[in-house]
Design an enzyme around this catalytic site. Sequence first.
Site, PDB file in Angstrom:
ATOM      1  N   SER A 139       0.797  -1.224   0.000  1.00 23.67           N
ATOM      2  CA  SER A 139       0.000   0.000   0.000  1.00 23.67           C
ATOM      3  C   SER A 139       0.829   1.273   0.000  1.00 23.67           C
ATOM      4  O   SER A 139       0.315   2.345  -0.310  1.00 23.67           O
ATOM      5  CB  SER A 139      -0.939   0.010   1.208  1.00 23.67           C
ATOM      6  OG  SER A 139      -0.212  -0.210   2.413  1.00 23.67           O
TER       7      SER A 139
ATOM      8  N   ASP B 135      -2.496   8.019   7.977  1.00 23.42           N
ATOM      9  CA  ASP B 135      -3.432   7.176   8.725  1.00 23.42           C
ATOM     10  C   ASP B 135      -2.633   6.319   9.694  1.00 23.42           C
ATOM     11  O   ASP B 135      -1.488   6.655  10.003  1.00 23.42           O
ATOM     12  CB  ASP B 135      -4.297   6.336   7.777  1.00 23.42           C
ATOM     13  CG  ASP B 135      -3.479   5.404   6.896  1.00 23.42           C
ATOM     14  OD1 ASP B 135      -2.275   5.205   7.172  1.00 23.42           O
ATOM     15  OD2 ASP B 135      -4.028   4.866   5.919  1.00 23.42           O
TER      16      ASP B 135
ATOM     17  N   HIS C 192       0.364   4.673   7.165  1.00 19.27           N
ATOM     18  CA  HIS C 192       1.035   5.270   6.010  1.00 19.27           C
ATOM     19  C   HIS C 192       1.483   6.713   6.227  1.00 19.27           C
ATOM     20  O   HIS C 192       0.802   7.478   6.914  1.00 19.27           O
ATOM     21  CB  HIS C 192       0.094   5.219   4.795  1.00 19.27           C
ATOM     22  CG  HIS C 192      -0.431   3.853   4.524  1.00 19.27           C
ATOM     23  ND1 HIS C 192      -1.677   3.435   4.970  1.00 19.27           N
ATOM     24  CD2 HIS C 192       0.119   2.789   3.896  1.00 19.27           C
ATOM     25  CE1 HIS C 192      -1.867   2.172   4.608  1.00 19.27           C
ATOM     26  NE2 HIS C 192      -0.794   1.760   3.958  1.00 19.27           N
TER      27      HIS C 192
END
Length: 357
Positions: A39, A322, A325
Amino acid sequence: MAALLLLLLLLPLLFFSLMSTEGFGQDVVPKSVYVFGDSLADVGNNNHLVTILKANFPHNGVDFAGGKATGRYCNGKNAADFLAEKLGLLSPPPYLAINSSPNNSELFLNGVNFASGGAGVLDSTNKGGCLSLNKQIDYFSAAYAAMVEEIGAVQAHSHLSNSIFAFLIGSNDIFAFLKNNKTTPLQFVGSLISTLQLQLKKMYNLGARKFVFIGTGPLGCCPAQRKQSKYGDCDASANAVSNLYNQAAASLLQDMKSQLNDMSYSFFNTSLALLELIQDSTNYGFTETKAACCGLGNLNAQVACTPISSLCSNRKNHLFWDFYHPTEAAAAILIADAVYGTSPLVYPLNVRQLSVL
């Protein structure tokens, strides 16, 4: 008159030095960038999967062009975007968005992003919810076959040997281990590296020659791990596993280089670089290094970033977007370190030096 004559003589040299066609300009801009990972580098592959591991909704993308969520787990650009940008290239599109295009072989030659949120080195990591690294490599193998068919094996080899292959992988494997550690950290990392070795050698056999490996960050310092501490401290055990993995990955690349003369690599120690941002945060413009910008609960890390989550007003002074990340601001600094930095942050070459070989 003499000056004019000299200028006329130099103009062709200047013209050819700026050309980027075959045989010219290869030392200025790499042919393309091919991205593999999780991600931290996903630019929309998971949008095309049936999975809960998605980021194609607000508040993600709030600072991206158009203010729209694209599938990036970030408020704006992520590591893959900045890597391409700093190399003078467009950020490559997600494979799953272009693989069915009629001219996909031409698109593949311009670079592709295979990264998938939740992905790991191991197939078991978030199995069924993402494209594992093995699956990403399988997709690249299909793209490789299409490129060979389009321009021939010799030209495809030349193209790929002058392209950058970036890997941002390992964090999800470590998080899975931390939740259910049935072996010692050394045994776990040994197993992980054995798998990674096979994967990187397969990429070499498919034409990769310039490897960029972005190591895992100090995972114990992300909001998701900090919230487990009474005072929001970093989890030292998680950071220790990340360090073990980074050391082993760097050693693996060094071993591969010793065996494969035409392979070159750049290893970026994300843990060291991110800890520097934390410890010297004010000099980098960060006033919040513990809490997430987007989320809910303690340190905004109890609940993921969703449309109903709390959103900080200033994303530029937050290190984390978040609970896992980095923000666009943090990603930009980290990738700049990888591209232009020096040892011990990045070695034996930085990405820029690697790209001009």
